[in-house]
Design an enzyme around this catalytic site. Sequence first.
Site, mmCIF file in Angstrom:
data_model
loop_
_atom_site.group_PDB
_atom_site.id
_atom_site.type_symbol
_atom_site.label_atom_id
_atom_site.label_comp_id
_atom_site.label_asym_id
_atom_site.label_seq_id
_atom_site.Cartn_x
_atom_site.Cartn_y
_atom_site.Cartn_z
ATOM 1 N N TYR A 1 -4.023 -0.655 9.903
ATOM 2 C CA TYR A 1 -3.757 -0.835 8.466
ATOM 3 C C TYR A 1 -2.332 -0.389 8.137
ATOM 4 O O TYR A 1 -1.591 -1.086 7.441
ATOM 5 C CB TYR A 1 -4.785 -0.043 7.665
ATOM 6 C CG TYR A 1 -4.772 -0.313 6.172
ATOM 7 C CD1 TYR A 1 -5.448 -1.409 5.642
ATOM 8 C CD2 TYR A 1 -4.095 0.528 5.297
ATOM 9 C CE1 TYR A 1 -5.445 -1.661 4.268
ATOM 10 C CE2 TYR A 1 -4.087 0.284 3.937
ATOM 11 C CZ TYR A 1 -4.763 -0.807 3.420
ATOM 12 O OH TYR A 1 -4.760 -1.046 2.058
ATOM 13 N N SER B 1 0.858 -1.191 0.000
ATOM 14 C CA SER B 1 0.000 0.000 0.000
ATOM 15 C C SER B 1 0.894 1.241 0.000
ATOM 16 O O SER B 1 2.099 1.147 0.282
ATOM 17 C CB SER B 1 -0.847 -0.021 1.282
ATOM 18 O OG SER B 1 -1.440 1.233 1.529
HETATM 19 P P1 NAP Z 1 -11.911 -5.088 -1.599
HETATM 20 O O1 NAP Z 1 -12.646 -4.920 -2.896
HETATM 21 O O2 NAP Z 1 -12.574 -4.779 -0.332
HETATM 22 O O3 NAP Z 1 -11.332 -6.578 -1.583
HETATM 23 C C1 NAP Z 1 -10.823 -7.183 -0.419
HETATM 24 C C2 NAP Z 1 -10.813 -8.672 -0.611
HETATM 25 O O4 NAP Z 1 -10.290 -9.300 0.572
HETATM 26 C C3 NAP Z 1 -12.217 -9.240 -0.812
HETATM 27 O O5 NAP Z 1 -12.158 -10.303 -1.716
HETATM 28 C C4 NAP Z 1 -12.562 -9.731 0.578
HETATM 29 O O6 NAP Z 1 -13.541 -10.737 0.609
HETATM 30 C C5 NAP Z 1 -11.211 -10.294 1.001
HETATM 31 N N1 NAP Z 1 -11.178 -10.517 2.429
HETATM 32 C C6 NAP Z 1 -11.336 -9.602 3.424
HETATM 33 N N2 NAP Z 1 -11.300 -10.197 4.616
HETATM 34 C C7 NAP Z 1 -11.150 -11.525 4.397
HETATM 35 C C8 NAP Z 1 -11.062 -12.659 5.234
HETATM 36 N N3 NAP Z 1 -11.135 -12.576 6.572
HETATM 37 N N4 NAP Z 1 -10.904 -13.881 4.665
HETATM 38 C C9 NAP Z 1 -10.854 -13.998 3.316
HETATM 39 N N5 NAP Z 1 -10.926 -12.957 2.474
HETATM 40 C C10 NAP Z 1 -11.075 -11.736 3.002
HETATM 41 O O7 NAP Z 1 -10.637 -4.164 -1.600
HETATM 42 P P2 NAP Z 1 -9.358 -4.052 -2.564
HETATM 43 O O8 NAP Z 1 -9.051 -2.627 -2.649
HETATM 44 O O9 NAP Z 1 -9.522 -4.840 -3.807
HETATM 45 O O10 NAP Z 1 -8.255 -4.713 -1.619
HETATM 46 C C11 NAP Z 1 -7.382 -5.733 -2.044
HETATM 47 C C12 NAP Z 1 -6.016 -5.494 -1.415
HETATM 48 O O11 NAP Z 1 -5.460 -4.294 -1.950
HETATM 49 C C13 NAP Z 1 -6.056 -5.316 0.104
HETATM 50 O O12 NAP Z 1 -4.934 -5.959 0.682
HETATM 51 C C14 NAP Z 1 -5.939 -3.810 0.262
HETATM 52 O O13 NAP Z 1 -5.420 -3.458 1.488
HETATM 53 C C15 NAP Z 1 -4.999 -3.505 -0.882
HETATM 54 N N6 NAP Z 1 -4.947 -2.102 -1.283
HETATM 55 C C16 NAP Z 1 -6.034 -1.468 -1.805
HETATM 56 C C17 NAP Z 1 -5.921 -0.154 -2.202
HETATM 57 C C18 NAP Z 1 -7.059 0.618 -2.812
HETATM 58 O O14 NAP Z 1 -6.912 1.810 -3.055
HETATM 59 N N7 NAP Z 1 -8.190 0.011 -3.084
HETATM 60 C C19 NAP Z 1 -4.703 0.524 -2.060
HETATM 61 C C20 NAP Z 1 -3.628 -0.148 -1.512
HETATM 62 C C21 NAP Z 1 -3.753 -1.462 -1.141
HETATM 63 P P3 NAP Z 1 -15.091 -10.362 0.946
HETATM 64 O O15 NAP Z 1 -15.660 -9.825 -0.332
HETATM 65 O O16 NAP Z 1 -15.672 -11.661 1.371
HETATM 66 O O17 NAP Z 1 -15.066 -9.328 2.041
#
Ligand code: NAP
Length: 248
Positions: free
Chosen positions: A153, A140
């Site tokens: 986080y 991140s």
């Molecule tokens: P997202 O759409 O909320 O996706 C998160 C994913 O993680 C979903 O598939 C969710 O499943 C899964 N997850 C959460 N808790 C879980 C658990 N206890 N067991 C199994 N699966 C779980 O968000 P995203 O932005 O794509 O995030 C993906 C990664 O990118 C994360 O590590 C996040 O920190 C990182 N990230 C995102 C951004 C951004 O700007 N979006 C920036 C930097 C880093 P459910 O649908 O079942 O909840």
Amino acid sequence: MFDLTGRVAIVTGANTGIGQAIAIALAAAGADIAAVGRTPAEDTAERIHAMGRKVGLIAADLSRASPAGRIVAETVERLGGLDILVNNAGIIRRADAVDFTEADWDAVMDTNLKSAFFLSQAAARTMLPKGRGKIINIASMLTFQGGIRVASYTAAKSGIGGLTKLLANEWASSGINVNAIAPGYIATNNTRALRDDATRHQLILDRIPAHRWGEPEDLGGAAVFLASSAADYVHGHILAVDGGWLAR
Ligand code: NAP
């Protein structure tokens, strides 16, 4: 050089957002996908099947006592091996540091950091005897910066940066590449609260040199690169895909 035909990749949290886009990009490059998560990645599976690739849906709650060994065993049994691990699943909790609860600390640390370590360990136990493997952690901007109101986080994502380097140090000479991708501000569920706040949304947008929020698909190329033989001599690197955010 970027061909992943015959490779098997685990992607955690592949039902939505960045994990879904990475799973689809790896499949488009030829890989079969084990989609791991608590919500079945049915839409992702449908799109990957349409490309002629195999998908194994593996149910796991990554906030619980580590299901890592079972996830790797099921992947090997159903898809015939394991070559690539993408530790993507993650959550975020927002509160002022002075009010931050132990529950919000533990939930984020367990899901975002502990599960990434134990899945990497379980994957390496399969990869080390083969002398080959790729592990990609999703970091991140808060691997590099402090952020605000997201104490657990920032701690977890800073931990991901250190862990990526530690595991690279231990496993690089055994043919395993451990690297990370640091997404900038990407339009997913994770950032919905920021995008719904018109002031924060505009402040963030104004600071991004590319002057647009990223889309999950923006991460696909970096994931294919790090998963492929094109990155065989890349170890312990954290690749920002951020529209230039860190350059400011
Ligand atoms: P997202 O759409 O909320 O996706 C998160 C994913 O993680 C979903 O598939 C969710 O499943 C899964 N997850 C959460 N808790 C879980 C658990 N206890 N067991 C199994 N699966 C779980 O968000 P995203 O932005 O794509 O995030 C993906 C990664 O990118 C994360 O590590 C996040 O920190 C990182 N990230 C995102 C951004 C951004 O700007 N979006 C920036 C930097 C880093 P459910 O649908 O079942 O909840």
